[in-house]
Scaffold this motif. Structure first.
Motif, PDB file in Angstrom:
ATOM      1  N   GLU A 101       6.120   9.929  -0.039  1.00  0.00           N
ATOM      2  CA  GLU A 101       5.272   8.763  -0.272  1.00  0.00           C
ATOM      3  C   GLU A 101       5.276   7.885   0.972  1.00  0.00           C
ATOM      4  O   GLU A 101       6.351   7.535   1.485  1.00  0.00           O
ATOM      5  CB  GLU A 101       5.796   7.982  -1.476  1.00  0.00           C
ATOM      6  CG  GLU A 101       5.023   6.720  -1.809  1.00  0.00           C
ATOM      7  CD  GLU A 101       5.667   5.982  -2.975  1.00  0.00           C
ATOM      8  OE1 GLU A 101       6.263   4.925  -2.732  1.00  0.00           O
ATOM      9  OE2 GLU A 101       5.578   6.489  -4.116  1.00  0.00           O
TER      10      GLU A 101
ATOM     11  N   LEU B 220      -2.514   4.019   7.443  1.00  0.00           N
ATOM     12  CA  LEU B 220      -2.270   5.221   6.642  1.00  0.00           C
ATOM     13  C   LEU B 220      -2.902   6.474   7.251  1.00  0.00           C
ATOM     14  O   LEU B 220      -2.297   7.555   7.224  1.00  0.00           O
ATOM     15  CB  LEU B 220      -2.792   5.022   5.218  1.00  0.00           C
ATOM     16  CG  LEU B 220      -1.947   4.113   4.317  1.00  0.00           C
ATOM     17  CD1 LEU B 220      -2.696   3.793   3.028  1.00  0.00           C
ATOM     18  CD2 LEU B 220      -0.595   4.780   4.003  1.00  0.00           C
ATOM     19  N   THR B 221      -4.086   6.357   7.816  1.00  0.00           N
ATOM     20  CA  THR B 221      -4.784   7.539   8.328  1.00  0.00           C
ATOM     21  C   THR B 221      -3.973   8.230   9.422  1.00  0.00           C
ATOM     22  O   THR B 221      -3.785   9.455   9.399  1.00  0.00           O
ATOM     23  CB  THR B 221      -6.171   7.151   8.857  1.00  0.00           C
ATOM     24  OG1 THR B 221      -6.928   6.578   7.785  1.00  0.00           O
ATOM     25  CG2 THR B 221      -6.899   8.372   9.387  1.00  0.00           C
TER      26      THR B 221
ATOM     27  N   ARG C  94       4.511   4.274   2.771  1.00  0.00           N
ATOM     28  CA  ARG C  94       4.476   2.872   2.347  1.00  0.00           C
ATOM     29  C   ARG C  94       4.154   1.980   3.546  1.00  0.00           C
ATOM     30  O   ARG C  94       4.743   2.144   4.609  1.00  0.00           O
ATOM     31  CB  ARG C  94       5.820   2.452   1.745  1.00  0.00           C
ATOM     32  CG  ARG C  94       6.216   3.252   0.514  1.00  0.00           C
ATOM     33  CD  ARG C  94       7.497   2.725  -0.097  1.00  0.00           C
ATOM     34  NE  ARG C  94       7.886   3.469  -1.288  1.00  0.00           N
ATOM     35  CZ  ARG C  94       8.888   3.133  -2.083  1.00  0.00           C
ATOM     36  NH1 ARG C  94       9.628   2.057  -1.808  1.00  0.00           N
ATOM     37  NH2 ARG C  94       9.183   3.855  -3.145  1.00  0.00           N
TER      38      ARG C  94
ATOM     39  N   LEU D 273      -0.777   9.801   7.946  1.00  0.00           N
ATOM     40  CA  LEU D 273      -1.072  11.034   7.202  1.00  0.00           C
ATOM     41  C   LEU D 273      -1.328  12.201   8.148  1.00  0.00           C
ATOM     42  O   LEU D 273      -0.887  13.329   7.896  1.00  0.00           O
ATOM     43  CB  LEU D 273      -2.274  10.816   6.287  1.00  0.00           C
ATOM     44  CG  LEU D 273      -2.011  10.017   5.008  1.00  0.00           C
ATOM     45  CD1 LEU D 273      -3.328   9.599   4.378  1.00  0.00           C
ATOM     46  CD2 LEU D 273      -1.159  10.825   4.027  1.00  0.00           C
TER      47      LEU D 273
ATOM     48  N   GLU E 147       0.836  -1.193   0.000  1.00  0.00           N
ATOM     49  CA  GLU E 147       0.000   0.000   0.000  1.00  0.00           C
ATOM     50  C   GLU E 147       0.878   1.253   0.000  1.00  0.00           C
ATOM     51  O   GLU E 147       1.842   1.333   0.772  1.00  0.00           O
ATOM     52  CB  GLU E 147      -0.903   0.033   1.237  1.00  0.00           C
ATOM     53  CG  GLU E 147      -1.814  -1.173   1.380  1.00  0.00           C
ATOM     54  CD  GLU E 147      -2.958  -1.156   0.388  1.00  0.00           C
ATOM     55  OE1 GLU E 147      -3.302  -0.056  -0.086  1.00  0.00           O
ATOM     56  OE2 GLU E 147      -3.519  -2.238   0.107  1.00  0.00           O
ATOM     57  N   THR E 148       0.551   2.216  -0.858  1.00  0.00           N
ATOM     58  CA  THR E 148       1.298   3.475  -0.892  1.00  0.00           C
ATOM     59  C   THR E 148       0.323   4.649  -0.960  1.00  0.00           C
ATOM     60  O   THR E 148      -0.799   4.512  -1.449  1.00  0.00           O
ATOM     61  CB  THR E 148       2.255   3.547  -2.094  1.00  0.00           C
ATOM     62  OG1 THR E 148       1.502   3.533  -3.304  1.00  0.00           O
ATOM     63  CG2 THR E 148       3.255   2.411  -2.086  1.00  0.00           C
ATOM     64  N   GLU E 149       0.770   5.782  -0.466  1.00  0.00           N
ATOM     65  CA  GLU E 149      -0.021   7.011  -0.516  1.00  0.00           C
ATOM     66  C   GLU E 149       0.947   8.160  -0.760  1.00  0.00           C
ATOM     67  O   GLU E 149       1.888   8.364   0.019  1.00  0.00           O
ATOM     68  CB  GLU E 149      -0.768   7.229   0.785  1.00  0.00           C
ATOM     69  CG  GLU E 149      -1.628   8.464   0.819  1.00  0.00           C
ATOM     70  CD  GLU E 149      -3.022   8.237   0.241  1.00  0.00           C
ATOM     71  OE1 GLU E 149      -3.655   9.225  -0.171  1.00  0.00           O
ATOM     72  OE2 GLU E 149      -3.471   7.070   0.215  1.00  0.00           O
ATOM     73  N   THR E 150       0.756   8.913  -1.836  1.00  0.00           N
ATOM     74  CA  THR E 150       1.633  10.026  -2.164  1.00  0.00           C
ATOM     75  C   THR E 150       0.999  11.336  -1.739  1.00  0.00           C
ATOM     76  O   THR E 150      -0.171  11.607  -2.056  1.00  0.00           O
ATOM     77  CB  THR E 150       1.939  10.058  -3.671  1.00  0.00           C
ATOM     78  OG1 THR E 150       2.590   8.834  -4.039  1.00  0.00           O
ATOM     79  CG2 THR E 150       2.853  11.224  -4.010  1.00  0.00           C
TER      80      THR E 150
ATOM     81  N   PRO F 173      -3.113  -1.098   5.322  1.00  0.00           N
ATOM     82  CA  PRO F 173      -3.746   0.166   4.929  1.00  0.00           C
ATOM     83  C   PRO F 173      -4.419   0.897   6.088  1.00  0.00           C
ATOM     84  O   PRO F 173      -4.604   2.113   6.025  1.00  0.00           O
ATOM     85  CB  PRO F 173      -4.771  -0.259   3.867  1.00  0.00           C
ATOM     86  CG  PRO F 173      -4.966  -1.729   4.068  1.00  0.00           C
ATOM     87  CD  PRO F 173      -3.678  -2.255   4.591  1.00  0.00           C
TER      88      PRO F 173
END
Length: 427
Positions: free
Chosen positions: A388, A397-398, A390, A401, A326-329, A394
């Motif tokens: 990014e 992630l919250t 990683r 972020l 899982e990734t988030e940019t 998932p």
């Protein structure tokens, strides 16, 4: 019957007194053997945090911790020995390229390393991203690898400074980690016991370090240099900036990848700069001032040394490393210049993604971490990637972020000149 009691030792320090040599010898030995309870040593550690210690007290405390276990004998090694210790930071993968680099230049590097806790990464966690690599070596394996390869990165054996192992765990849960006498004696008892002839200290200062001010970092560095020198170890320290993460990678496998890039002659400029600065200090302290670590990076000797070191500990230097699912940019909201990247926020976010641990027994994710796309001073356009995240989970992630929401500051005008990476040299 003992001439001392734990309560009397606690009271002496609580009231601002100076502990005698026999008091220090007794309390460290008694705590190691379980005759002084954790709650009593907790009280003494808090008294030391609040009241401090004189240089002779710190020296005796360090000697008592060394005497609690064994000392390695490196006299069978036919090269001069040199080691490095970092006080911990974010993206601080310097040990990985530095150890084989210094070995490639003619010194032997007995690098005893640790695991990450909280927002700072651990060298052993990073290397365990490599399939097959093992951190635990017996003393005879340690000596043989040091003799044959010239480079070892491994966990400290159970027999080295066992008093420190008990006290370190206690300090972490009693709010006494920041006590400079206890930090200095913890680091130096292990490094002196490992038997190295020279030691270079990388004392981090800034938001991502345990020492937030230059004055505190300087005090810690001077204390450790004095301890090393008093025990016959040629010791110098560099104060280095940890307000911004080192390099672009923060995590475990991602930092191994970046380290290999440095060994291949590339990599981020700040990682290369600090690796070379520390290598030159280690080689000079080991009596090899003419060695050229930049040449060893350029001609492949450092990479050959890395591959031999990894193989010697069961690892496959050619194996693919774990990759996050899982990734988030996160992207820039407006045009401008990157003014700052908060090392602490990035470190905490990497921990939340699974790259670090809250307790020593917690597992870590090899694949989790953060990759930066911009550093302070870089120009960005709206929509450009800043970093990014990683992770393999998932649900993490919250929180990550939220932690990084204000980690990267973008300003309209050109960013100010960054702080030099190497702030000061002591020793």
């Amino acid at each position: 019957m003992s001439a001392f009691t734990a309560v009397d030792v606690i009271r002496t320090k609580r009231d601002g007194g100076v502990l005698s040599d026999p008091q220090i010898d007794w309390v460290v030995d008694a705590y190691t053997r379980g005759l002084v309870a954790d709650e009593q040593m907790s009280a003494l550690a808090m008294a030391i945090l609040l009241r401090g210690m004189t240089p002779p007290e710190i020296g005796r405390w360090t000697a008592a911790m060394i005497a609690s276990g064994e000392r390695l004998d490196l006299s069978a090694i036919d090269r001069p020995t040199a080691d490095k210790h970092s006080t911990g930071g974010v993206g601080d993968k310097i040990t990985l390229p530095l150890t084989p680099l210094v070995a490639a230049c003619g010194a032997a590097v007995p690098q005893l390393s640790g695991r990450g806790l909280g927002h700072t990464g651990g060298t052993l966690d990073k290397l365990e991203s490599i399939p097959g690599w093992r951190a635990a070596l017996h003393n005879d394996e340690f000596i043989a690898q040091l003799r044959d390869v010239g480079a070892v990165i491994c966990a400290a054996g159970e027999g080295l400074a066992p008093a420190d192992r008990k006290l370190y765990a206690l300090r972490d849960v009693t709010g006494t980690v920041e006590a400079i006498p206890l930090i200095a004696s913890s680091i130096m008892s292990k490094k002196i016991a490992e038997g190295t002839g020279a030691l270079v200290l990388d004392v981090k200062v800034g938001s991502g370090a345990f020492m937030k001010s230059v004055d505190d970092a300087r005090e810690l560095a001077r204390t450790m240099v004095e301890l090393g020198t008093a025990h016959g170890v040629r010791t110098v320290a560099l104060l280095t900036d940890m307000s911004t993460p080192l390099g672009l990678a923060v995590g475990n496998a991602v930092e191994v990848t970046e380290s290999v890039e440095v060994l291949a002659g590339g990599g981020p400029a700040d990682v290369v700069e600090l690796t070379l600065a520390l290598a030159r200090e280690m080689l000079a302290a080991a009596g090899l001032p003419a060695a050229d670590p930049a040449a060893a990076l350029a001609d492949g000797r450092a990479m050959d040394s890395w591959r031999a070191m990894i193989r010697a500990q069961g690892g496959d230097p050619d194996a693919p490393l774990p990759v996050a699912h899982e990734t988030e940019t996160v992207r820039a909201a407006a045009d401008g210049y990157v003014a700052s990247v908060d090392a602490y926020a990035i470190g905490v976010a990497a921990w939340r993604l699974g790259a670090g641990r809250a307790r020593k027994e917690d597992p870590v994710s090899a694949a989790a971490g953060i990759v930066l796309h911009r550093k302070p001073g870089d120009r960005v356009r709206a929509g450009d990637p800043l970093y990014e995240l990683r992770t393999d989970d998932p649900s993490r992630l919250t929180a990550a972020l939220a932690t990084t929401a204000e980690a990267v500051t973008v300003v309209a005008a050109a960013a100010p000149t960054p702080t030099p990476l190497v702030i000061e040299r002591i020793g």
